[in-house]
Design a protein around this motif. Structure first.
Motif, short mmCIF file in Angstrom:
data_model
loop_
_atom_site.label_atom_id
_atom_site.label_comp_id
_atom_site.label_asym_id
_atom_site.label_seq_id
_atom_site.Cartn_x
_atom_site.Cartn_y
_atom_site.Cartn_z
N CYS A 84 -7.37 -0.08 -2.19
CA CYS A 84 -7.00 -1.16 -1.44
C CYS A 84 -5.49 -1.51 -1.80
CB CYS A 84 -7.88 -2.39 -2.03
SG CYS A 84 -7.55 -2.92 -3.80
N PRO A 85 -4.89 -2.66 -1.22
CA PRO A 85 -3.48 -2.95 -1.27
C PRO A 85 -3.58 -3.82 -2.69
CG PRO A 85 -4.44 -4.33 0.23
CD PRO A 85 -5.29 -3.20 -0.02
N SER A 93 0.82 -1.20 0.05
CA SER A 93 0.19 0.12 0.15
C SER A 93 0.91 1.31 0.06
CB SER A 93 -0.96 0.00 1.26
OG SER A 93 -1.51 -0.94 1.27
N GLU A 133 -3.19 1.85 -4.54
CA GLU A 133 -2.68 1.65 -3.39
C GLU A 133 -2.61 2.68 -2.47
OE1 GLU A 133 0.91 -1.36 -5.21
OE2 GLU A 133 1.38 0.67 -4.88
N LYS A 134 -2.93 3.83 -2.94
CA LYS A 134 -3.23 4.80 -2.07
C LYS A 134 -4.56 5.06 -1.53
CE LYS A 134 0.12 8.02 -4.42
NZ LYS A 134 -0.02 9.47 -5.27
#
Length: 549
Positions: free
Chosen positions: A292-293, A44, A288-289
């Motif tokens: 979600c990862p 993330s 990722e920001k």
């Protein structure tokens, strides 16, 4: 937006492209037993409170129960209106199929979700299995609908302009492709009728559905908490479908994107005017920001992540494994601002569970340049050997700040069994001679070494505007193969080299700077120094153009 969002392959592309794609990753020999736990590394980007607008690249390791895990394959269609999307989907699909087979063999639920294609699967056992699943009693409101954004995304700026639908075909090829589709009796604007046959559907185990409420019911009926999405296109359907990342994230599933098994509908003629694959990288970063990862395929298959053969950008592997100077914040921000357009960037981070072990060591495979920011790590022997092989290959190396003692344990500290130090990395590779640092002092004043001003790394840099905010390292004298570029000074002490190139016996182009405290990155000239050093090391000529447009 919704209808310009997918891709897949015609049969006439299969043989050549499938063979090519299979060469991108390495499979494990004999997978783990069915039911064994899945250890995943979730990546993330978390905004750094001390530096608003900068995001730290962070990883966490989770151990998932396979029976509580599903993979959803989004819109991997048989045909698409964009020919380049067809080509990319065909190249990616064989690796995706290997991931699905491995996950299925370990007891993970596989859900195939080719939207608008359910008629092709009437009577198919995997479709019947979805229809026969009892409707869940806790279906979230709105999960049957498209989701354009979630609240977290309001904090950021959407990274690409997809208002033209994202097609990146050559106009003449696109016209011929549309005519071919029409001649096949397909709608050139929406030619998909089924999922690509490059992906295996297991009639005895899998599910077929593209309905948000059906898929939610499958997840609930099987007690599934963890969901991985793969497929196309990330900026459209993977994010927005009723079973997509946004809906699953906001409704409480532990969802992750498989970042290397996706693609975007992005036309480089639109903002931010970067190459197609750079556009995909920007979308992964956005996910990722704010959503979600992500995970990647080598966590399942071993080897290296999948890479498109036509992604010709030089590949930079950032090795970030230090806990003093916050380079897990500064370097990803630097890469996003200065490198995305021209380079492909990947990361080897210290493991959250064991800082003396790198995650994603496979990222070294195929990397064109290694960028090191690590501090006193004693890595597993196999990982040190991988680093030594990279150096021995003669490829470029760049080091920043604590790279001078990246793999050197403190004096007197024992090296654990199975681990290996590389204390001479500084002398062997960087050409340095780190032996201590001065006490804290006012900012380090920087100037060019006389005669070095014309060096390509410095040609676009005003060295007087660079300040060092960390302690000045004691490095004199440099090795005989090193050439000084910048000198740093503090009151009452002899000046010290703070940036130089090196020409080791292995033939690498090497650049090192002892600068790199997080506040150093506030200087445009320091960022330009690093960007130009990367360009020089890779033989790309003169000064960089700075940040991407």
């Amino acid at each position: 937006m919704r209808h310009s969002a997918k891709h897949l392959r015609p049969g006439w592309l299969l043989a050549a492209i499938a063979t090519l794609a299979l060469g991108h990753t390495g499979a494990t020999a004999g997978g783990p037993e069915r039911g064994s736990r899945l250890d995943v590394t979730l990546r993330s980007r978390v905004e750094d409170r001390g530096h608003p607008g900068r995001f730290a690249l962070v990883e966490r390791v989770e151990s998932w129960v396979p029976a509580e895990t599903a993979v959803i394959v989004c819109d991997m269609w048989d045909f698409h209106h964009c020919l380049n999307a067809v080509r990319r989907g065909s190249e990616m699909a064989p690796t995706m199929d290997r991931v699905l087979k491995e996950m299925r063999g370990r007891g993970v639920t596989i859900i195939h979700a080719p939207s608008d294609c359910m008629d092709a699967y009437k009577g198919h056992a995997a479709r019947r299995r979805a229809l026969e699943t009892p409707r869940s009693a806790n279906i979230p409101a709105g999960i049957g609908s498209w989701c354009d954004r979630i609240p977290a995304e309001e904090r950021g700026r959407y990274p690409i302009d997809q208002s033209d639908g994202g097609e990146d075909d050559d106009p003449a090829e696109h016209s011929a492709w549309a005519a071919k589709l029409a001649g096949m009796g397909r709608n050139p604007k929406a030619p998909w009728k089924s999922q690509t046959d490059l992906l295996t559907i297991d009639e005895a185990a899998d599910f077929i559905s593209a309905d948000g409420e059906e898929i939610w019911s499958i997840l609930e009926a099987r007690g599934i908490r963890n969901v991985v999405l793969m497929g196309v296109h990330l900026n459209m359907c993977v994010l927005g479908r009723p079973f997509g990342l946004r809906q699953l994230s906001k409704n409480g599933k532990n969802v992750a994107l498989m970042r290397d098994l996706t693609d975007t509908m992005y036309n480089p003629a639109r903002a931010p005017f970067v190459g197609h694959f750079a556009g995909t990288d920007l979308m992964v970063e956005h996910v990722e920001k704010y959503v979600c990862p992500t995970v990647s395929s080598e966590q399942v298959l071993g080897g290296a992540p999948f890479r498109y053969a036509s992604d010709a950008r030089p590949r930079i592997a950032f090795l970030i494994d230090e806990d003093e100077y916050q380079t897990h914040v500064s370097l990803p921000a630097f890469a996003a601002a200065h490198l995305t357009k021209d380079y492909r960037v990947s990361y080897l981070l210290g493991s959250p569970a064991d800082p003396d072990r790198l995650s994603a060591i496979g990222e070294l495979d195929g990397a064109d340049l290694l960028f090191v920011s690590a501090r006193r790590r004693v890595l597993p022997e196999s990982q040190v050997e991988a680093l030594r092989r990279f150096v021995a290959s003669g490829k470029p190396v760049i080091g920043i700040r604590t790279a001078s003692h990246a793999f050197a344990p403190r004096a007197g500290k024992a090296v654990p069994e199975g681990r290996r130090a590389w204390a001479s990395f500084d002398a062997d590779v960087l050409g340095g001679n780190y032996h201590n640092h001065h006490d804290a002092s006012p900012a380090v004043e920087v100037r060019a070494v006389p005669g070095a001003e014309a060096h390509p790394i410095l040609a676009g840099v005003d060295s007087a505007r660079i300040k060092g905010h960390g302690s000045l390292y004691k490095v004199r004298p440099l090795g005989p193969s090193a050439t000084g570029l910048l000198i740093g000074s503090i009151p009452g002490q002899e000046p010290e080299p703070v940036a130089w190139t090196n020409a080791p016996a292995t033939g690498n182009r090497v650049f090192y700077t002892s600068l790199g405290q997080i506040d150093d990155f506030a200087s445009d000239d320091f960022n330009r120094l690093l960007a130009d050093a990367i360009g020089w090391a890779l033989g790309r000529g003169g000064p960089s153009s700075g940040a991407r447009p």
